[in-house]
Design a protein around this motif. Structure first.
Motif, PDB file in Angstrom:
ATOM      1  N   GLN A 235       0.823  -1.205   0.000  1.00 17.29           N
ATOM      2  CA  GLN A 235       0.000   0.000   0.000  1.00 17.29           C
ATOM      3  C   GLN A 235       0.860   1.260   0.000  1.00 17.29           C
ATOM      4  O   GLN A 235       0.490   2.272  -0.604  1.00 17.29           O
ATOM      5  CB  GLN A 235      -0.945  -0.002   1.198  1.00 17.29           C
ATOM      6  CG  GLN A 235      -2.092  -0.995   1.083  1.00 17.29           C
ATOM      7  CD  GLN A 235      -3.018  -0.679  -0.085  1.00 17.29           C
ATOM      8  OE1 GLN A 235      -3.462   0.450  -0.261  1.00 17.29           O
ATOM      9  NE2 GLN A 235      -3.304  -1.703  -0.896  1.00 17.29           N
ATOM     10  N   ASN A 236       2.004   1.208   0.656  1.00 18.98           N
ATOM     11  CA  ASN A 236       2.922   2.345   0.647  1.00 18.98           C
ATOM     12  C   ASN A 236       3.468   2.588  -0.754  1.00 18.98           C
ATOM     13  O   ASN A 236       3.594   3.742  -1.197  1.00 18.98           O
ATOM     14  CB  ASN A 236       4.073   2.106   1.622  1.00 18.98           C
ATOM     15  CG  ASN A 236       5.014   3.298   1.706  1.00 18.98           C
ATOM     16  OD1 ASN A 236       4.584   4.440   1.782  1.00 18.98           O
ATOM     17  ND2 ASN A 236       6.318   3.025   1.697  1.00 18.98           N
ATOM     18  N   VAL A 237       3.778   1.512  -1.480  1.00 22.53           N
ATOM     19  CA  VAL A 237       4.255   1.645  -2.854  1.00 22.53           C
ATOM     20  C   VAL A 237       3.164   2.247  -3.735  1.00 22.53           C
ATOM     21  O   VAL A 237       3.419   3.152  -4.542  1.00 22.53           O
ATOM     22  CB  VAL A 237       4.702   0.281  -3.416  1.00 22.53           C
ATOM     23  CG1 VAL A 237       5.037   0.396  -4.901  1.00 22.53           C
ATOM     24  CG2 VAL A 237       5.910  -0.250  -2.650  1.00 22.53           C
ATOM     25  N   ILE A 238       1.945   1.758  -3.576  1.00 21.45           N
ATOM     26  CA  ILE A 238       0.824   2.266  -4.373  1.00 21.45           C
ATOM     27  C   ILE A 238       0.586   3.742  -4.099  1.00 21.45           C
ATOM     28  O   ILE A 238       0.355   4.540  -5.021  1.00 21.45           O
ATOM     29  CB  ILE A 238      -0.445   1.440  -4.092  1.00 21.45           C
ATOM     30  CG1 ILE A 238      -0.278   0.018  -4.635  1.00 21.45           C
ATOM     31  CG2 ILE A 238      -1.675   2.109  -4.704  1.00 21.45           C
ATOM     32  CD1 ILE A 238      -1.403  -0.931  -4.271  1.00 21.45           C
ATOM     33  N   LYS A 239       0.635   4.129  -2.828  1.00 18.29           N
ATOM     34  CA  LYS A 239       0.437   5.543  -2.470  1.00 18.29           C
ATOM     35  C   LYS A 239       1.539   6.405  -3.051  1.00 18.29           C
ATOM     36  O   LYS A 239       1.287   7.506  -3.577  1.00 18.29           O
ATOM     37  CB  LYS A 239       0.418   5.683  -0.946  1.00 18.29           C
ATOM     38  CG  LYS A 239       0.247   7.116  -0.444  1.00 18.29           C
ATOM     39  CD  LYS A 239      -1.077   7.712  -0.931  1.00 18.29           C
ATOM     40  CE  LYS A 239      -1.405   9.031  -0.225  1.00 18.29           C
ATOM     41  NZ  LYS A 239      -0.391  10.074  -0.443  1.00 18.29           N
ATOM     42  N   LYS A 240       2.776   5.924  -2.987  1.00 20.34           N
ATOM     43  CA  LYS A 240       3.895   6.688  -3.534  1.00 20.34           C
ATOM     44  C   LYS A 240       3.780   6.809  -5.052  1.00 20.34           C
ATOM     45  O   LYS A 240       4.083   7.872  -5.621  1.00 20.34           O
ATOM     46  CB  LYS A 240       5.218   6.031  -3.155  1.00 20.34           C
ATOM     47  CG  LYS A 240       6.448   6.828  -3.565  1.00 20.34           C
ATOM     48  CD  LYS A 240       6.585   8.101  -2.762  1.00 20.34           C
ATOM     49  CE  LYS A 240       6.978   7.819  -1.338  1.00 20.34           C
ATOM     50  NZ  LYS A 240       7.319   9.064  -0.590  1.00 20.34           N
ATOM     51  N   LEU A 241       3.331   5.733  -5.716  1.00 17.31           N
ATOM     52  CA  LEU A 241       3.105   5.787  -7.161  1.00 17.31           C
ATOM     53  C   LEU A 241       2.114   6.883  -7.512  1.00 17.31           C
ATOM     54  O   LEU A 241       2.320   7.654  -8.456  1.00 17.31           O
ATOM     55  CB  LEU A 241       2.569   4.439  -7.663  1.00 17.31           C
ATOM     56  CG  LEU A 241       3.549   3.419  -8.222  1.00 17.31           C
ATOM     57  CD1 LEU A 241       2.792   2.167  -8.651  1.00 17.31           C
ATOM     58  CD2 LEU A 241       4.344   3.983  -9.385  1.00 17.31           C
ATOM     59  N   GLN A 242       1.025   6.943  -6.760  1.00 11.44           N
ATOM     60  CA  GLN A 242       0.007   7.968  -7.003  1.00 11.44           C
ATOM     61  C   GLN A 242       0.582   9.363  -6.811  1.00 11.44           C
ATOM     62  O   GLN A 242       0.361  10.264  -7.639  1.00 11.44           O
ATOM     63  CB  GLN A 242      -1.183   7.770  -6.071  1.00 11.44           C
ATOM     64  CG  GLN A 242      -2.293   8.801  -6.291  1.00 11.44           C
ATOM     65  CD  GLN A 242      -3.462   8.588  -5.346  1.00 11.44           C
ATOM     66  OE1 GLN A 242      -3.372   7.844  -4.374  1.00 11.44           O
ATOM     67  NE2 GLN A 242      -4.573   9.237  -5.624  1.00 11.44           N
ATOM     68  N   ASP A 243       1.327   9.547  -5.732  1.00 10.53           N
ATOM     69  CA  ASP A 243       1.917  10.859  -5.455  1.00 10.53           C
ATOM     70  C   ASP A 243       2.833  11.304  -6.584  1.00 10.53           C
ATOM     71  O   ASP A 243       2.756  12.439  -7.058  1.00 10.53           O
ATOM     72  CB  ASP A 243       2.714  10.815  -4.142  1.00 10.53           C
ATOM     73  CG  ASP A 243       1.831  10.658  -2.918  1.00 10.53           C
ATOM     74  OD1 ASP A 243       0.605  10.867  -3.039  1.00 10.53           O
ATOM     75  OD2 ASP A 243       2.358  10.305  -1.843  1.00 10.53           O
ATOM     76  N   VAL A 244       3.722  10.394  -7.023  1.00  9.77           N
ATOM     77  CA  VAL A 244       4.689  10.745  -8.061  1.00  9.77           C
ATOM     78  C   VAL A 244       3.989  10.964  -9.405  1.00  9.77           C
ATOM     79  O   VAL A 244       4.309  11.898 -10.139  1.00  9.77           O
ATOM     80  CB  VAL A 244       5.781   9.658  -8.177  1.00  9.77           C
ATOM     81  CG1 VAL A 244       6.713   9.941  -9.346  1.00  9.77           C
ATOM     82  CG2 VAL A 244       6.569   9.571  -6.875  1.00  9.77           C
ATOM     83  N   LEU A 245       3.020  10.120  -9.709  1.00 10.67           N
ATOM     84  CA  LEU A 245       2.265  10.255 -10.960  1.00 10.67           C
ATOM     85  C   LEU A 245       1.643  11.648 -11.066  1.00 10.67           C
ATOM     86  O   LEU A 245       1.752  12.319 -12.105  1.00 10.67           O
ATOM     87  CB  LEU A 245       1.169   9.186 -11.023  1.00 10.67           C
ATOM     88  CG  LEU A 245       0.213   9.247 -12.213  1.00 10.67           C
ATOM     89  CD1 LEU A 245       0.926   8.816 -13.486  1.00 10.67           C
ATOM     90  CD2 LEU A 245      -1.002   8.365 -11.980  1.00 10.67           C
ATOM     91  N   PHE A 246       1.025  12.107  -9.988  1.00  9.53           N
ATOM     92  CA  PHE A 246       0.347  13.402 -10.017  1.00  9.53           C
ATOM     93  C   PHE A 246       1.345  14.557  -9.960  1.00  9.53           C
ATOM     94  O   PHE A 246       1.135  15.581 -10.612  1.00  9.53           O
ATOM     95  CB  PHE A 246      -0.656  13.488  -8.875  1.00  9.53           C
ATOM     96  CG  PHE A 246      -1.958  12.807  -9.171  1.00  9.53           C
ATOM     97  CD1 PHE A 246      -3.061  13.521  -9.597  1.00  9.53           C
ATOM     98  CD2 PHE A 246      -2.080  11.430  -9.059  1.00  9.53           C
ATOM     99  CE1 PHE A 246      -4.266  12.885  -9.894  1.00  9.53           C
ATOM    100  CE2 PHE A 246      -3.271  10.785  -9.353  1.00  9.53           C
ATOM    101  CZ  PHE A 246      -4.372  11.511  -9.771  1.00  9.53           C
TER     102      PHE A 246
END
Length: 218
Positions: free
Chosen positions: A54-65
């Protein structure tokens, strides 16, 4: 070699200011990073809801945006897990000339996360368009991709999902799954078309152009 040494020295001066960091990063790693050439590991389904994934997924979202991107894979933030995120907003599409958006088959894609994606080709006809990558910053080239694909996998909640994509969304999916297999668009590009996307700014500024590898907000 003199230019390379100057570049390395310049980056070395930045390091003490920012300190060491560990993945998942808040920046996108660049071509040459071994993570981008490693086949990513399958995520155990029972661990999708766990803190690490879940931490990886959240970080992916942050970086994507933060980067304003349409797709981002876990290897691009330094993690070799088979996870990618994608989206294509109406605002992003509106920034492209209408005739170009139509020609490329662009359409709105809601924010979507795929864990352990499996790709199935629906339409084997390939379409050539210019493609870039946040991990090959400020460069682009012509790349042939399948017109339509189906992607099956799990979402961020660990639920199975499947979706058919055509046109530009299909290109995003293929690009991101390539990352999970340790591949870059430079592996399949038309080599003669590779170009720096800011070549004209380089000339106008007499070479005084610094290519940013991350937005200032990161």
């Amino acid at each position: 070699m003199g230019v390379l040494r100057k570049t390395l020295n310049w980056y070395a001066r930045l390091s003490p200011k920012h300190g060491a960091s560990a993945p998942p990063f808040s920046h996108v790693v660049q071509i040459g990073d071994p993570t981008l050439r490693t086949v990513s590991h399958t995520v155990p389904i029972e661990k999708i809801k766990g803190e690490v994934v879940q931490n990886v997924i959240k970080k992916l979202q942050d970086v994507l945006f933060r980067y304003g991107s349409v797709g981002m894979s876990a290897p691009q933030i330094g993690i070799n897990l088979r996870i990618f995120a994608m989206r294509h907003t109406a605002e992003q599409i509106a920034s492209v000339q209408p005739e170009v958006a139509k020609m490329k088959g662009m359409s709105v894609v809601p924010y979507t996360v795929f864990v352990n994606p499996v790709l199935k080709v629906i339409d084997y006809q390939k379409v050539i368009h210019t493609e870039g990558c946040e991990s090959v910053r400020s460069f682009a080239a012509d790349v042939a991709r399948y017109r339509a694909v189906e992607v099956s996998g799990w979402n961020a909640e660990g639920e199975p999902q499947s979706q058919v994509y055509t046109g530009w969304p299909a290109r995003i999916v293929q690009h991101e799954i390539d990352h999970l297999d340790g591949k870059l668009y430079t592996d399949i590009m038309d080599r003669k078309t590779l170009h720096c996307t800011c070549w004209d700014e380089v000339n106008l500024s007499k070479g005084k152009v610094a290519i940013p590898f991350a937005p200032e907000s990161v």
